[in-house]
Scaffold this motif. Structure first.
Motif, PDB file in Angstrom:
ATOM      1  N   ILE A  13       8.287   4.591   5.859  1.00  0.00           N
ATOM      2  CA  ILE A  13       6.963   4.932   6.391  1.00  0.00           C
ATOM      3  C   ILE A  13       6.742   6.434   6.253  1.00  0.00           C
ATOM      4  N   GLU A  14       5.625   6.822   5.648  1.00  0.00           N
ATOM      5  CA  GLU A  14       5.293   8.225   5.433  1.00  0.00           C
ATOM      6  C   GLU A  14       3.909   8.537   6.022  1.00  0.00           C
ATOM      7  N   THR A  15       3.878   9.461   6.997  1.00  0.00           N
ATOM      8  CA  THR A  15       2.603   9.853   7.620  1.00  0.00           C
ATOM      9  C   THR A  15       2.561  11.357   7.873  1.00  0.00           C
ATOM     10  N   SER A  16       3.109  12.160   6.980  1.00  0.00           N
ATOM     11  CA  SER A  16       3.198  13.592   7.258  1.00  0.00           C
ATOM     12  C   SER A  16       1.863  14.320   7.145  1.00  0.00           C
ATOM     13  N   CYS A  17       0.907  13.726   6.406  1.00  0.00           N
ATOM     14  CA  CYS A  17      -0.378  14.405   6.222  1.00  0.00           C
ATOM     15  C   CYS A  17      -1.531  13.408   6.351  1.00  0.00           C
ATOM     16  N   ASP A  18      -2.248  13.169   5.241  1.00  0.00           N
ATOM     17  CA  ASP A  18      -3.466  12.354   5.343  1.00  0.00           C
ATOM     18  C   ASP A  18      -3.353  10.981   4.710  1.00  0.00           C
ATOM     19  N   GLU A  19      -2.156  10.606   4.259  1.00  0.00           N
ATOM     20  CA  GLU A  19      -1.997   9.287   3.656  1.00  0.00           C
ATOM     21  C   GLU A  19      -0.958   8.470   4.399  1.00  0.00           C
ATOM     22  N   THR A  20      -1.322   7.230   4.721  1.00  0.00           N
ATOM     23  CA  THR A  20      -0.390   6.306   5.349  1.00  0.00           C
ATOM     24  C   THR A  20       0.315   5.553   4.227  1.00  0.00           C
ATOM     25  N   GLY A  21       1.594   5.872   4.025  1.00  0.00           N
ATOM     26  CA  GLY A  21       2.339   5.250   2.945  1.00  0.00           C
ATOM     27  C   GLY A  21       3.441   4.354   3.474  1.00  0.00           C
ATOM     28  N   VAL A  22       3.551   3.159   2.925  1.00  0.00           N
ATOM     29  CA  VAL A  22       4.621   2.229   3.273  1.00  0.00           C
ATOM     30  C   VAL A  22       5.229   1.716   1.973  1.00  0.00           C
ATOM     31  N   GLY A  23       6.502   1.971   1.784  1.00  0.00           N
ATOM     32  CA  GLY A  23       7.182   1.524   0.591  1.00  0.00           C
ATOM     33  C   GLY A  23       8.365   0.640   0.930  1.00  0.00           C
ATOM     34  N   ILE A  24       8.730  -0.239   0.028  1.00  0.00           N
ATOM     35  CA  ILE A  24       9.913  -1.089   0.200  1.00  0.00           C
ATOM     36  C   ILE A  24      10.753  -0.968  -1.063  1.00  0.00           C
ATOM     37  N   VAL A  25      12.030  -0.650  -0.867  1.00  0.00           N
ATOM     38  CA  VAL A  25      12.941  -0.382  -1.971  1.00  0.00           C
ATOM     39  C   VAL A  25      14.209  -1.204  -1.794  1.00  0.00           C
TER      40      VAL A  25
END
Length: 382
Positions: A13-25
């Motif tokens: 989960i990435e929310t450091s700025c203006d984009e909500t990012g969710v990745g699965i690896v």
């Protein structure tokens, strides 16, 4: 440390700025990269508004996680861990991501990994070009960062060699785009106009390139001021501003300094690989100049595809998967967001070194935790 033979499945989960990012690896394989951007909501302000970004993360979090799980074709219960950006970044935005990650990890009985945003930008290249060489030299360029980093071990040992002393490269792109009335964000539009311009039309200054200047640090404030004054002088004289030439000449000054210092760092430290990451790494001129200079110096260049250069959940999942694979300690449940988390801390292990987790398999949990999991799992919309 030896790598586990099985490949861990991790959600990031990435929310450091203006984009909500969710990745699965899974290991080094990208299964899903879901992003919900709030950039359009910030455009009228000419920059990111922290409170607007935080609210957008709150609204987008659960749907974006659902979308990522569906895209990957996996169930949340199959995950080996939950990774989340703990810093650096906007404090309120980071808190949304950390809170969500803790909730999912705790309810599912999975280990939690709070990881560093900058280290994640380096690790994402594993999804494109395989395992990182050790050590790796990384040039990270974005709206908030311009850094040269040496990473002998991306999970535990990242060393800063240089950074910006004022404006980051991406910030300078945004400001010059604003002066040229080209809108926000500035990076893509400057790149587009520059393709039609002459990079040698105007000789703008190269910051911190003198013999007595710090060899690995960057400065773009003086360049930004020089470009703005050049434009103002043209307008004051009633002359048309050659937008394409200004964009190309400004861009050339930025990428010239970035690539020159990065190649020098590789030579000075005996590193034969250079990785470039961050949003500005999507810039076409930066990629072209880095490729030429690296080839001339006998250095192998690694740059992820543009979508993986901007902020995304895949990069967080990539670093989380590496943490699991190398048996790094999970974060504790009191993990907090740290807006100024130093890059020397690739992740934030708990004081209890992952108490409540099964170290052999990486995703066990205590009996009390099991009870909570049984009570709450139906409320996760999974």
């Amino acid at each position: 440390m030896a790598r586990r033979t099985d490949e861990p499945l991790v959600l990031g989960i990435e929310t450091s700025c203006d984009e909500t990012g969710v990745g699965i690896v899974r290991g080094h394989t990208l299964l899903a990269d879901a992003v919900a951007s709030s950039v359009d909501e910030h455009a009228r302000f000419g920059g990111v508004v922290p409170e607007v970004a935080s609210r957008a993360h709150l609204e987008a979090m659960v749907p974006t996680i659902q979308r990522a799980l569906k895209e990957a074709g996996v169930s949340a219960k199959d995950l080996d861990g939950i990774a989340v950006t703990a810093g650096p970044g906007l404090a309120g935005a980071l808190l949304v991501g950390v809170s969500a990650a803790k909730a999912y990890a705790y309810a599912l009985g999975k280990p939690l990994y709070g990881v560093n945003h900058l280290a994640s930008h380096i690790c994402v290249d594993q999804l494109e070009h395989g395992a990182l060489p050790e050590p790796t030299m990384a040039l990270l360029v974005s709206g908030g960062h311009s850094s040269l980093l040496l990473a002998p071990d991306i999970t535990a040992d990242v060393r800063p060699l240089g950074s910006t002393i004022d404006d980051a490269a991406g910030e300078a792109f945004d400001k010059i785009a604003r002066v040229l009335n080209l809108g926000f964000p500035g990076g893509p539009v400057i790149d587009r106009y520059a393709r039609e311009g002459d990079p040698d039309a105007i000789r703008f200054p190269r910051g911190l390139t003198g013999p007595r200047d710090p060899i690995y640090d960057f400065s773009f404030s003086g360049l930004k001021t020089a470009v703005a004054r050049w434009i103002e002088a043209k307008r004051a004289a009633g002359e048309n501003v050659p937008v394409a030439d200004v964009a190309a000449s400004f861009q050339e000054a930025v990428v010239d300094v970035l690539t020159r210092k990065a190649v020098r760092a590789c030579k000075d430290h005996g590193v034969d690989h250079l990785m470039i990451g961050g949003g500005v790494a999507a810039n076409t001129r930066l990629r072209a100049m880095a490729e030429r200079r690296c080839e001339d110096a006998g250095i192998t260049l690694r740059v992820p595809r543009p979508k993986l250069c901007t902020d995304n959940g895949a990069m967080v999942a990539a670093l989380g998967a590496e943490m699991v694979a190398r048996g790094r300690a999970a974060s504790s449940w009191d993990l907090s967001a740290d807006s100024s988390l130093p890059v020397t801390e690739p992740h934030v292990p708990g004081d209890d070194h992952g108490e409540g987790h099964d170290h052999e398999h990486g995703h066990g949990h205590s009996h009390d935790h099991d009870h909570f999991h049984e009570l709450s799992k139906d409320n996760l919309y999974l």
